[in-house]
Scaffold this active site. Structure first.
Site, PDB file in Angstrom:
ATOM      1  N   ILE A  12       0.797  -1.253   0.106  1.00 61.15           N
ATOM      2  CA  ILE A  12      -0.173   0.001  -0.008  1.00 61.15           C
ATOM      3  C   ILE A  12       1.005   1.254   0.023  1.00 61.15           C
ATOM      4  O   ILE A  12       2.174   0.949   0.416  1.00 61.15           O
ATOM      5  CB  ILE A  12      -0.993  -0.033   1.333  1.00 61.15           C
ATOM      6  CG1 ILE A  12      -0.257  -0.106   2.556  1.00 61.15           C
ATOM      7  CG2 ILE A  12      -1.945  -1.078   1.019  1.00 61.15           C
ATOM      8  CD1 ILE A  12      -1.206  -0.207   3.860  1.00 61.15           C
ATOM      9  N   ASP A  13       0.367   2.449  -0.339  1.00 60.45           N
ATOM     10  CA  ASP A  13       1.258   3.569  -0.689  1.00 60.45           C
ATOM     11  C   ASP A  13       1.793   3.961   0.572  1.00 60.45           C
ATOM     12  O   ASP A  13       1.151   3.566   1.857  1.00 60.45           O
ATOM     13  CB  ASP A  13       0.518   4.654  -1.270  1.00 60.45           C
ATOM     14  CG  ASP A  13      -0.019   4.472  -2.665  1.00 60.45           C
ATOM     15  OD1 ASP A  13       0.557   3.637  -3.293  1.00 60.45           O
ATOM     16  OD2 ASP A  13      -1.108   4.908  -3.118  1.00 60.45           O
ATOM     17  N   LYS A  14       2.883   4.617   0.653  1.00 66.35           N
ATOM     18  CA  LYS A  14       3.577   5.340   1.893  1.00 66.35           C
ATOM     19  C   LYS A  14       2.645   5.875   2.992  1.00 66.35           C
ATOM     20  O   LYS A  14       2.763   5.815   3.844  1.00 66.35           O
ATOM     21  CB  LYS A  14       4.687   6.344   1.349  1.00 66.35           C
ATOM     22  CG  LYS A  14       5.389   7.194   2.609  1.00 66.35           C
ATOM     23  CD  LYS A  14       6.232   7.934   2.057  1.00 66.35           C
ATOM     24  CE  LYS A  14       6.806   8.939   3.125  1.00 66.35           C
ATOM     25  NZ  LYS A  14       5.972  10.022   3.312  1.00 66.35           N
TER      26      LYS A  14
END
Length: 297
Positions: free
Chosen positions: A132-134
């Site tokens: 999942i994105d930062k």
């Protein structure tokens, strides 16, 4: 550098690229692990078999021999057994080392927590089944052995792992539910961004339901049918309801917390025991406190 494959070679990508760049297969493999090489805007492993019309993007500047050092970083482990972990990742944490982010990642943290991690995706992504994105918070699955990893990856590709997200978006969505079916590829004007496009794209499908409407905002629950880079963020911006506090797609003046997007629920069959697994993670305090402020408007 970009290479468009003109023939159906079926060569492994690390072997194929030795014909085009002056690097050894070993170095090319490390470049792939470090996300310096993408195929059709997606990360792949060194085992990937190149196909006709594949678009291979190679980022310059790879120099460092990278490896994942264990780092004593607190983890919110929701579940753990001999085969897998489910982790509630905080917003702001990068999942694995890559260009510009070699330390303080989730991968560094889980390496400190355990030596038992799969190596299916290479040394730089130990146990990482999906990302999942930062600045997206919430639930992720980590595999502790290769058998579990391979089964989970196959389940993911077959859409047998249900991933639900909660997001706060700008605007008041009128319909109670909807489906966004629009292909996503790399933006042709801004390389950091993805976009809905017909050029070098892959199909992408996102379902959403309304949880609550506020003045000028809507809280929604989303389910992914595919898993493209930035998929929810791109799709919601595309239909005119960008995610709040998203520095890339919303044009907000954003706080360091990042986008109000949370991986809320996971449902899957355990790869080894075959038992149904269900997990939920509450919204981060920053997110829930913001909703309380909206209640007062």
């Amino acid at each position: 550098m970009q290479i468009i494959v003109s023939d159906d070679t079926k060569d492994r990508i690390d072997k194929y690229l030795t014909k085009y760049i002056d690097e050894s297969r070993s170095t090319i493999s490390k470049m792939i692990d470090a996300s310096y090489i993408l195929v059709n805007n997606e990360e792949v492993s060194s085992h990937y078999l190149v196909r006709k019309d594949d678009v291979i993007d190679i980022t310059e500047g790879f120099k460092e021999e990278l490896h994942v050092d264990p780092e004593n970083i607190p983890l919110n482990i929701v579940y753990e057994d001999d085969d897998l972990m489910v982790i509630n990742k905080e917003s702001g944490m990068v999942v694995h080392p890559g260009a510009g982010n070699f330390h303080h990642t989730l991968a560094n943290a889980i390496k400190y927590h355990t030596d038992h991690l799969s190596d299916v995706n290479g040394e730089l992504r130990p146990g990482i089944v999906h990302r999942i994105d930062k600045d997206t918070s919430g639930l992720m699955i980590v595999a502790k052995n290769n058998k579990a990893h391979e089964i989970l990856a196959d389940m993911l590709s077959r859409h047998e792992i249900k991933r639900d997200y909660i997001a706060l978006v700008h605007g008041e969505i009128k319909s109670d539910s909807g489906t966004i079916d629009a292909p996503i590829g790399r933006s042709e004007t801004e390389w950091k961004k993805m976009a809905v496009t017909s050029h070098n794209s892959k199909n992408a499908i996102t379902h959403f339901k309304i949880l609550k409407r506020y003045k000028d905002y809507t809280l929604i629950r989303l389910s992914l049918e595919t898993g493209r880079t930035h998929q929810i963020r791109v799709h919601m911006a595309y239909i005119g309801y960008p995610i709040v506090n998203d520095p890339l797609y919303s044009h907000d003046k954003c706080t360091p917390f990042g986008q109000f997007l949370h991986s809320y629920a996971l449902d899957f069959i355990h790869p080894i025991t075959k038992k149904p697994m269900h997990f939920e993670a509450p919204l981060p305090d920053y997110f829930s406190n913001y909703l309380k402020k909206l209640e007062e408007l």
